[in-house]
Design a protein around this motif. Structure first.
Motif, short mmCIF file in Angstrom:
data_model
loop_
_atom_site.label_atom_id
_atom_site.label_comp_id
_atom_site.label_asym_id
_atom_site.label_seq_id
_atom_site.Cartn_x
_atom_site.Cartn_y
_atom_site.Cartn_z
N UNK A 21 -5.23 10.11 0.29
CA UNK A 21 -5.51 9.01 -0.65
C UNK A 21 -4.47 7.91 -0.46
N UNK A 22 -4.87 6.69 -0.77
CA UNK A 22 -3.98 5.55 -0.63
C UNK A 22 -4.29 4.50 -1.69
N UNK A 23 -3.24 3.88 -2.19
CA UNK A 23 -3.35 2.73 -3.07
C UNK A 23 -3.30 1.48 -2.20
N UNK A 24 -4.33 0.65 -2.27
CA UNK A 24 -4.38 -0.59 -1.48
C UNK A 24 -3.79 -1.71 -2.33
N UNK A 25 -2.64 -2.22 -1.91
CA UNK A 25 -1.91 -3.19 -2.72
C UNK A 25 -2.19 -4.64 -2.36
N UNK A 46 1.57 -1.74 7.06
CA UNK A 46 2.49 -0.68 6.64
C UNK A 46 1.99 0.07 5.41
N UNK A 47 2.22 1.37 5.39
CA UNK A 47 1.95 2.21 4.22
C UNK A 47 3.24 2.93 3.86
N UNK A 48 3.62 2.85 2.61
CA UNK A 48 4.76 3.61 2.11
C UNK A 48 4.25 4.96 1.60
N UNK A 49 4.80 6.04 2.12
CA UNK A 49 4.37 7.37 1.72
C UNK A 49 5.39 7.99 0.78
N UNK A 50 4.90 8.45 -0.36
CA UNK A 50 5.78 9.05 -1.36
C UNK A 50 4.98 10.03 -2.21
N UNK A 77 10.82 6.89 0.14
CA UNK A 77 9.56 6.99 0.85
C UNK A 77 9.72 6.67 2.32
N UNK A 78 8.71 7.03 3.09
CA UNK A 78 8.66 6.71 4.51
C UNK A 78 7.65 5.60 4.73
N UNK A 79 8.00 4.62 5.51
CA UNK A 79 7.07 3.55 5.86
C UNK A 79 6.54 3.82 7.27
N UNK A 80 5.22 3.89 7.38
CA UNK A 80 4.59 4.07 8.67
C UNK A 80 3.53 2.99 8.86
N UNK A 81 3.31 2.62 10.10
CA UNK A 81 2.32 1.60 10.43
C UNK A 81 0.99 2.28 10.76
N UNK A 125 0.82 -1.20 0.00
CA UNK A 125 0.00 0.00 0.00
C UNK A 125 0.86 1.25 0.00
N UNK A 126 0.40 2.27 -0.74
CA UNK A 126 1.15 3.51 -0.93
C UNK A 126 0.22 4.68 -0.65
#
Length: 318
Positions: free
Chosen positions: A276-280, A257-261, A238-242, A207-208
């Motif tokens: 917004x987020x992409x659910x992977x 985890x979500x990678x933010x970029x 990117x930053x990974x946050x839980x 997820x991003x």
């Protein structure tokens, strides 16, 4: 996940497959028939834990194409395009998660998977290494108006054509979505109390999230810095946050985890200024089945065995 902006929109029409192509596809596609006659394709995992299906190109193949509900248009490796001697080369802008690049495109006279066939299509050409070693990507141009059901438990994908009646029965959760440039966006999802637009993307490994979401998630826990490489081969930090929870209707995923970029993909969808987020795939695999119904603008989820719905169901990470 990649967005392709064409100088002229590609025109893809559903037609009957050529007999020779049908015979070759039949050898690698399951003969099982899903609910309401939807054809069932056996799935294979490629090395990044996404899923591929057998595809015929101009009667040749089959080739392994990744099913990407987040890609605006189909993509093919340079090696395969050269092997098939595809002509009518042109250029277009390919928008990836980290970059926008001018790429070469090639015309496909016929692309078929299962019993469906599309004629006079166009695919962007990229290095095979940038698509996880698959031969190509099936994007929204070949999936439009269909219902794509991925059954993780039985490792099959059902493809329902527009004329086939689809049912919501058997699914635990049915979520309405809005459509932007053919892409379905769940608008009423909530991540750690923040209302967030969610894109279900079978082509993303994880997820991003966008910077707008990161700014709102003050309580999320920082885990690590990371780098990712997009479909153009461009790296981004990117930053990974839980995140503590993602709530969609009556279910929630916890501690993921979500990678933010910063990504031009969110801008292409008009989602750069709102959370917004992409659910992977890493999170989609927590469900037993996921169906993406482009015609009815709904995303359907089936919970794992032993999990029952309540006001809020938390089935966590597996």
């Amino acid at each position: 996940m990649g967005w392709i902006h064409w100088a002229a929109a590609a025109s893809l029409a559903l037609t009957a497959s050529a007999a020779s192509a049908q015979e070759q596809v039949a050898a690698v596609v399951s003969e099982a028939v899903g609910e309401f006659g939807a054809e069932v394709l056996q799935l294979q995992d490629e090395r990044y834990q996404r899923m591929t299906v057998p595809v015929m190109i101009n009667g040749e193949g089959p080739y392994n194409f990744m099913v990407d509900t987040g890609a605006q248009a189909s993509v093919m490796s340079h090696a395969l395009a050269d092997q098939l001697q595809l002509g009518n080369r042109s250029t277009a802008t390919l928008v990836g998660m980290a970059s926008e690049r001018q790429v070469t495109t090639a015309q496909i006279d016929e692309l078929s998977f299962g019993s469906g066939s599309f004629r006079d299509g166009t695919a962007a050409l990229v290095d095979g290494a940038n698509i996880g070693g698959a031969d190509g990507i099936l994007g929204l141009d070949s999936l439009a108006n269909r219902r794509i059901l991925i059954d993780f438990e039985n490792r099959v994908m059902e493809v329902a054509h527009p004329e086939e009646r689809a049912s919501n029965r058997g699914f635990d959760i049915v979520v309405r979505a809005r459509q932007v440039h053919g892409q379905l966006i769940i608008a009423r999802a909530v991540i750690d109390g923040v209302r967030t637009a969610v894109i279900v993307d079978t082509g993303a490994q994880g997820s991003i999230g966008n910077p707008a979401l990161l700014r709102r998630l003050r309580s999320s826990r920082h885990q690590a810095d990371t780098e990712m490489t997009d479909i153009n081969g461009v790296q981004a930090s990117g930053l990974v946050r839980i995140a503590r929870s993602l709530e969609m209707d009556r279910a929630s995923i916890s501690n993921f985890p979500i990678t933010f970029a910063r990504s031009p993909t969110f801008e292409a969808l008009g989602l750069d200024e709102e959370p917004a987020m992409i659910l992977g795939m890493a999170e989609l695999r927590l469900f037993r089945r996921v169906a993406i119904d482009f015609a009815s603008r709904r995303v359907l989820f089936d919970l794992p065995e032993g999990v029952r719905l309540s006001n809020t169901t938390d089935f966590g990470r597996l």
